[in-house]
Design an enzyme around this catalytic site. Sequence first.
Site, PDB file in Angstrom:
ATOM      1  CE  LYS A   1      -9.361  -5.041   3.571  1.00  0.00           C
ATOM      2  NZ  LYS A   1      -9.625  -3.596   3.648  1.00  0.00           N
TER       3      LYS A   1
ATOM      4  CG  ASP B   1      -8.726   1.051  -1.196  1.00  0.00           C
ATOM      5  OD1 ASP B   1      -9.905   1.441  -1.347  1.00  0.00           O
ATOM      6  OD2 ASP B   1      -8.378   0.316  -0.244  1.00  0.00           O
TER       7      ASP B   1
ATOM      8  CE  LYS C   1      -5.338   2.003   1.625  1.00  0.00           C
ATOM      9  NZ  LYS C   1      -6.619   1.291   1.765  1.00  0.00           N
TER      10      LYS C   1
ATOM     11  CD  GLU D   1      -9.545  -2.441  -1.978  1.00  0.00           C
ATOM     12  OE1 GLU D   1      -8.513  -2.693  -2.614  1.00  0.00           O
ATOM     13  OE2 GLU D   1      -9.663  -2.679  -0.764  1.00  0.00           O
TER      14      GLU D   1
ATOM     15  CB  THR E   1      -0.909   0.011   1.245  1.00  0.00           C
ATOM     16  OG1 THR E   1      -1.731  -1.143   1.206  1.00  0.00           O
ATOM     17  CG2 THR E   1      -1.777   1.259   1.275  1.00  0.00           C
TER      18      THR E   1
ATOM     19  CB  CYS F   1      -4.707  -7.699   6.373  1.00  0.00           C
ATOM     20  SG  CYS F   1      -3.277  -6.832   5.690  1.00  0.00           S
TER      21      CYS F   1
ATOM     22  CG  ASP G   1     -12.235  -3.342   1.461  1.00  0.00           C
ATOM     23  OD1 ASP G   1     -12.574  -4.293   2.187  1.00  0.00           O
ATOM     24  OD2 ASP G   1     -11.268  -2.606   1.749  1.00  0.00           O
TER      25      ASP G   1
HETATM   26 MG    MG Z   1      -9.785  -1.216   0.832  1.00  0.00          MG
END
Ligand code: MG
Length: 362
Positions: A267, A190, A162, A218, A135, A295, A243
């Site tokens: 997750k 994401d 992100k 995402e 990430t 996670c 998600d």
């Molecule tokens: Mg996510």
Amino acid sequence: MKIVDIQWGRISLPLVRPFKTALRTVEAVNDIVVRVITDQGLVGYGEAPPTAVITGDTEASILCAVQDYIRPALIGMDVMDLEAVMQKLHGCMAHNTTPKAAVDMALYDLWAQAQGQPLYKLLGNARTELRTDLTISVNPIPQMVSDSLEAVQQGFDVLKIKVGKEGLADVERIDAIRQAVGEKVQLRVDANQGWTPEQSVEIIRAMEEKDLKIELVEQPVPAHDLDGLEFVTRRVHTPILADESVFSPQDAREILRRRAADMINIKLMKTGGIFQALKICHMAEQSGVECMIGCMLESRLSVAAAAHLAAGQSVITRADLDGPSLCARDPYHGGPIFDGASIAMSEDVGIGVRDVPCEVWS
Ligand code: MG
């Protein structure tokens, strides 16, 4: 093999750098760990990250759930009657998926230990190695570019970027990162619920027009907005991964029925552990929909449990298990070996992670 006690403690591990998403900034992994003790001397371990902004679970609520509901419900039960123990675990209280996940993985750890097998072999044995992305936190563009280049140098060939705070300006971030890392690196985006449905379509189409070759986007829209998620999925070519919209098998069923997303991110902290996650895997498989395993900010203890599930289930085709890579140190021994982008399953029985240090074992 009877459960005689469920104990808890705290673990604190600093991160290599602050973790920043559209929803939060975090400096360290501060998690509750649990151990389930049996009358045959075997001990199972689990981990619960308080991620209030996503799951609603706080440190206090996790401790309360374990001490006042889960522990009294499970003491005296036979671990090898796994189905019955899981029914009890999930039936003793609603929601509270994080403490349930910690206890669920400790039970699977015990169940596999008792059979003398690494857990993934009992969950389907699909593969022995996984590749995870890394990430890249939301930051000013030059820092995101340099963080991305550093990750590629460390051997990561898939990056999860992100975004979600700046609307169309997010396209510039992705463009800058794509120019810097070149075509060979896979980029996932994401948004962590940061966009409206209309904004999502505009941003994703802009990325498509610039040919930024985004593998998937995402959770573009708020978790509860399934109409919005479906709206986006139908209007863009880039695959959309659900998600925060999918916690339970029921959530997954609805997403699959409506085809509101192209893929599902599983997750353990959302499902409440492996038992419920397996149900989502089976549903997705029947629908021909691939899953990612993800996670929260977790140490290798609980991420190892997620790795066992992913190594067991072939429907899980992508891994976002970078928790251990984000931690500045790993206090444990045994279990899956995390080395940069590679996760190698080991022959250690159960989940395999041992020597779990923590402040208190109550
Ligand atoms: Mg996510």
